[in-house]
Design a protein around this motif. Structure first.
Motif: not given
Lengths: 166, 251
Positions: B113, B117, B175, B179-180, B183-184, B189-192, B195
Motif C-alpha cells: 500500500g 504513497s 485505524v 492512520d485516518a 489515509c486522507e 493506505p486505507d487499513l481495511e 486487514s
C-alpha cells in the motif's frame, strides 16, 4: 599557478569504476553488480549515483568508500556520492560477465528474469556452480550475506551459495 | 498525534522495524540450527536497514537537525511508536517465528500500500523494503506450516504461541486518528484492504499448519501512541546503553 580543471569523460570514469571490486565478492566489480546507476558532471562536480543492494547491507559504506578512493586516485578532486533508492536494485541488473564470474567463483548466479517483481517470489531451477547439475535443493532462504541463499547439490553433494533474486 | 502525520508514519514503521530487529538479534548464536541462526540474523539486518531509511526520513521531515541515530538512541520509550507485538519477548523458537509471521503478514500488504504513497520518499522506501519482506514472509509462513503440522510437541508450542500473540495483532489493523489522517492525505493506505489481506493470508497459513485460529477478543493497543508494555524499557536500556553512557562517542 592554476591548472585547468580535470574533467575526464564519463565513459572513462565508468571504465575506472569497472575495476573497483565488490568488497564481499571481489571477483565481480561494482559495475558488474549493477549498483552504479549514473555518473555525470554537474557544475564541475562529479556526481555518482549508487543504489544499495539490500537496505541493511553492511558493505554499503565500504562500497562508497572504495568508489571515492578509486576516483580520487585517478585525480578527481570534486566528487559527490548520492544514494538512489528507486528504481530498487534488482539482480536482473547483474551483467552477463558478472554472472559468469560468479559461477567461476562457486556462487550460483541469480536466474535471469526471476526477480521478485512486486514482491512475488518464484522458485527457479538453480544450477550447481561446481558440477552443473540442476538437481539441487534449497537449504535456507538466507545465506552467508543478505544477498545469498544456501543450496545443496544432490548429485555432487556439495553445498553452495546462490545469489538470490530480488 | 503530532502536527506532522508523516513524521508519525515514519516513526511507526521505523520503530517497529527497530524493536523487532533488536528482539530478533537476541537469538544470534542461540538458534536451534546454524541455518536458522543465519536466517534470523539476516532478517534482523534487513529490518535495521529499513529502520535507517524510515528514521532517516523521519529526521528529514521533522527538520530539527536530529539524525536517524539520534532518533534511535536518544528517545525514551514514551516517544517510541512501535507496535506492541514487536516488543513481545522471544519465548521459544516457535514463538519467535509465530511473532515474525503475524508481523510479516501485515508488513507485506502494508508496504504494498505504501508504494502508492503520495510522498515519493515513502513510496521509494516501501518499494525497496517490499523486496526484502517478500523473503521474510515466505520463510516465516513455511516454518509456521512445518512446525504447526509437525510433531505433537511442535504443534502444541505453535498453538500456544498463536494464542499468546493473538491479542497483539489487532493494533496493526485498527485505524486510529493518525492512520485516518495519513489515509486522507494519501500518505498511507486505507487499513481495511491491508486487514483483509492479513486475514486471508493468516487463515490460509493456519489451515495448512493445522492450527486453530483463536476467537477474536480483547486486543491490546497503545504502542502507536507511545503507551508500551514494560518490555520496551528493558530493550531500550540494552540497545541505548553505549550512547547514553558515552554521549559524545563516535566511531
Amino acid at each position: 599557478m592554476t591548472t585547468a580543471p580535470f574533467h575526464p569523460a564519463v565513459e572513462e570514469i565508468w571504465s575506472w569504476l569497472s575495476d573497483v571490486p565488490d568488497p564481499e565478492i571481489p571477483v565481480i566489480s561494482l559495475v558488474d553488480l549493477g549498483i552504479i546507476r549514473d555518473v555525470s558532471w554537474q557544475d564541475g562536480t562529479l556526481v555518482v549515483k549508487v543504489t544499495p543492494t539490500y537496505s541493511g547491507c553492511p558493505a554499503t559504506s565500504v562500497i562508497n568508500f572504495e568508489i571515492e578512493r578509486a576516483l580520487r586516485d585517478h585525480g578527481i578532486a570534486d566528487l559527490r556520492l548520492e544514494r538512489q533508492l528507486s528504481p530498487a536494485w534488482t539482480t536482473d541488473w547483474i551483467s552477463a560477465e558478472g554472472r559468469a564470474k560468479l559461477t567461476d567463483y562457486g556462487i550460483a548466479p541469480p536466474v535471469a528474469g526471476s526477480s521478485c517483481g512486486g514482491g512475488v517470489l518464484s522458485n527457479p531451477v538453480v544450477g550447481c556452480p561446481r558440477c552443473g547439475s540442476s538437481n539441487t535443493e534449497m537449504v535456507s532462504r538466507f545465506g552467508s550475506t543478505p544477498c545469498k541463499a544456501g543450496y545443496r547439490c544432490r548429485d555432487c553433494l556439495e553445498p553452495f551459495d546462490y545469489f538470490k533474486c530480488i | 498525534m503530532s502536527d506532522l502525520p508523516l513524521f508519525d508514519l515514519c516513526l511507526r514503521m521505523g520503530d517497529t522495524c527497530l524493536v523487532l530487529a533488536q528482539r530478533t538479534s537476541e537469538w544470534i548464536g542461540h538458534a536451534p540450527v546454524l541455518e536458522e541462526d543465519i536466517g534470523l540474523a539476516n532478517i534482523a539486518l534487513d529490518l535495521v536497514g529499513q529502520t535507517q531509511l524510515w528514521l532517516g526520513l523521519a529526521a528529514e521531515v521533522e527538520g530539527k537537525g536530529r539524525s536517524a541515530d539520534e532518533l534511535a538512541y536518544r528517545r525514551d520509550q514514551g516517544a517510541y511508536r512501535n507496535l506492541l507485538i514487536a516488543e513481545r519477548p522471544n519465548g521459544d523458537f516457535g514463538h519467535t517465528l509465530m511473532r515474525q509471521y503475524l508481523f510479516d503478514a501485515w508488513h507485506y500488504p502494508m508496504l504494498q500500500g505504501l508504494t502508492a504513497s503520495s510522498d515519493s520518499r515513502v513510496a521509494e522506501i516501501a518499494e525497496k523494503a517490499l523486496k526484502e519482506v517478500s523473503y521474510h514472509i515466505a520463510r516465516s509462513a513455511d516454518l509456521v506450516i512445518s512446525l504447526g503440522d509437525g510433531t505433537p510437541e511442535s504443534h502444541a508450542r505453535m498453538q500456544a504461541a498463536l494464542n499468546d500473540l493473538w491479542p497483539y495483532t489487532g493494533e496493526m489493523l485498527i485505524v486510529d486518528e493518525v492512520d485516518a489522517a495519513l489515509c486522507e492525505a494519501g500518505l498511507a493506505p486505507d487499513l481495511e484492504p491491508v486487514s483483509a489481506a492479513w486475514h486471508a493470508h493468516v487463515e490460509a497459513t493456519l489451515t495448512q499448519a493445522t492450527l486453530a485460529k483463536p476467537a477474536s477478543g480483547y486486543m491490546h493497543k497503545g504502542g502507536k501512541r507511545g503507551l508500551h508494555s514494560e518490555h520496551l524499557g528493558y530493550i531500550l536500556a540494552e540497545m541505548q546503553f553505549l550512547q547514553r553512557a558515552y554521549p559524545t562517542a563516535t566511531w
